[in-house]
Design a protein around this motif. Structure first.
Motif, PDB file in Angstrom:
ATOM      1  N   THR A 111      13.416  -7.775  14.099  1.00 53.33           N
ATOM      2  CA  THR A 111      12.211  -7.689  13.339  1.00 53.33           C
ATOM      3  C   THR A 111      12.229  -7.038  11.786  1.00 53.33           C
ATOM      4  O   THR A 111      13.382  -6.758  11.593  1.00 53.33           O
ATOM      5  N   THR A 112      11.259  -6.945  11.200  1.00 53.85           N
ATOM      6  CA  THR A 112      11.414  -6.354  10.108  1.00 53.85           C
ATOM      7  C   THR A 112      11.535  -4.868  10.048  1.00 53.85           C
ATOM      8  O   THR A 112      11.003  -4.371  10.749  1.00 53.85           O
ATOM      9  N   GLU A 113      12.300  -4.426   8.937  1.00 57.75           N
ATOM     10  CA  GLU A 113      12.423  -2.809   8.877  1.00 57.75           C
ATOM     11  C   GLU A 113      10.876  -2.032   8.910  1.00 57.75           C
ATOM     12  O   GLU A 113      10.103  -3.000   8.543  1.00 57.75           O
ATOM     13  N   PRO A 114      10.961  -0.763   9.136  1.00 58.14           N
ATOM     14  CA  PRO A 114       9.444  -0.204   9.377  1.00 58.14           C
ATOM     15  C   PRO A 114       8.605  -0.071   7.954  1.00 58.14           C
ATOM     16  O   PRO A 114       7.617  -0.142   8.211  1.00 58.14           O
ATOM     17  N   SER A 127       6.398  -4.675  13.089  1.00 55.98           N
ATOM     18  CA  SER A 127       7.781  -3.527  13.200  1.00 55.98           C
ATOM     19  C   SER A 127       7.470  -2.557  14.164  1.00 55.98           C
ATOM     20  O   SER A 127       8.269  -2.169  14.937  1.00 55.98           O
ATOM     21  N   THR A 131       9.072  -2.161  17.796  1.00 52.40           N
ATOM     22  CA  THR A 131       9.793  -1.002  18.356  1.00 52.40           C
ATOM     23  C   THR A 131       9.465  -0.188  19.606  1.00 52.40           C
ATOM     24  O   THR A 131      10.066   0.112  20.414  1.00 52.40           O
ATOM     25  N   TYR A 145      16.628  -4.298  12.706  1.00 45.19           N
ATOM     26  CA  TYR A 145      15.707  -4.351  11.705  1.00 45.19           C
ATOM     27  C   TYR A 145      16.339  -5.030  10.499  1.00 45.19           C
ATOM     28  O   TYR A 145      17.165  -4.627   9.760  1.00 45.19           O
ATOM     29  N   TYR A 146      15.481  -5.933  10.101  1.00 50.49           N
ATOM     30  CA  TYR A 146      15.941  -6.818   8.880  1.00 50.49           C
ATOM     31  C   TYR A 146      15.604  -6.126   7.675  1.00 50.49           C
ATOM     32  O   TYR A 146      14.253  -5.566   7.356  1.00 50.49           O
ATOM     33  N   CYS A 147      16.309  -5.816   6.748  1.00 52.08           N
ATOM     34  CA  CYS A 147      16.100  -5.241   5.398  1.00 52.08           C
ATOM     35  C   CYS A 147      16.831  -5.629   4.484  1.00 52.08           C
ATOM     36  O   CYS A 147      17.566  -6.534   4.526  1.00 52.08           O
TER      37      CYS A 147
END
Ligand SMILES: [Zn+2]
Length: 220
Positions: A111-114, A127, A131, A145-147
């Motif tokens: 998922t995307t990062e926070p 996100s 989590t 986490y995709y960043c």
């Protein structure tokens, strides 16, 4: 795409159609060679158009097209409206994500990062909720986490009202070389025809950056 019981599952959880392709699509295409990859998408990206607009329908189809290019086995829409995700929907969203993940049993969740990469509240909510669900499910071992790194974020400065700074190399746990999948990433981004101007602009910015994707990793 043949069904194979021995292949482990990877599930990407995103807020909008195009988050997968503008995001970790190189990694998704790479995983699709060895895993059964699925996408959960919270909304159909219908924001900004009137109630009679069929933008949601168009964008949902664009995501299906992008997913096919990337080798994703199936896309599931969770039925929320673009731009409405917030704490108010926390448990509703969590239970929908949890239900699908229990069915798909992924060992790895992406998922995307926070900070939601771009700071979009929908991304941040997805996100956070993903989590929360990840921690509850024993079969899910790794949350990716995709960043984006500082260099890429610096190129996006004027993209949104506020674009969070990218990750420093010391904050990145895993770098995936996606050079072999760059052509698929481009095709997947361009498959979002209603967003083609964004796709062209972002691709122009990415063209001279290393063909790699960055992740911060949570393990159990
Ligand atoms: Zn998005």
């Amino acid at each position: 795409m043949t069904q194979s019981k021995s292949r482990k599952a990877v599930v990407g959880v995103f807020a909008h159609p195009d988050d997968e392709s503008f995001g970790p699509s190189g990694t998704i295409a790479k995983f699709a060679k060895t895993h059964d990859v699925y996408i959960l998408c919270a909304t159909k990206g219908e924001e900004g158009m009137g109630p009679k607009s069929n933008l949601g329908k168009i964008r949902a189809q664009e995501l299906q097209n992008s997913a096919r290019i990337l080798g994703v086995k199936a896309v599931y829409f969770l039925g929320f409206l673009d731009g409405t995700l917030s704490n108010n929907l926390y448990h509703k969203l969590a239970s929908k994500i949890e239900k699908k993940l229990k069915m798909l049993k992924p060992e790895i969740i992406i998922t995307t990062e926070p900070n939601g990469v771009s700071g979009h509240i929908d991304h941040i909510t997805v996100s956070m909720v993903t989590t929360f669900v990840f921690r509850k499910l024993p079969f899910a071992k790794t949350l990716m986490y995709y960043c984006i790194d500082e260099r890429s974020a610096a190129k996006m400065k004027n993209y949104f009202i506020y674009f969070p700074p990218g990750y420093k190399r010391t904050q990145v746990d895993k770098i995936i070389n996606t050079e072999k999948y760059w052509h698929l990433k481009k095709q997947a981004m361009m498959a979002h025809k209603s967003q083609v101007e964004d796709a062209k602009r972002v691709l122009a910015r990415m063209e001279n950056l290393p063909k790699e994707e960055y992740f911060s990793i949570k393990k159990k």
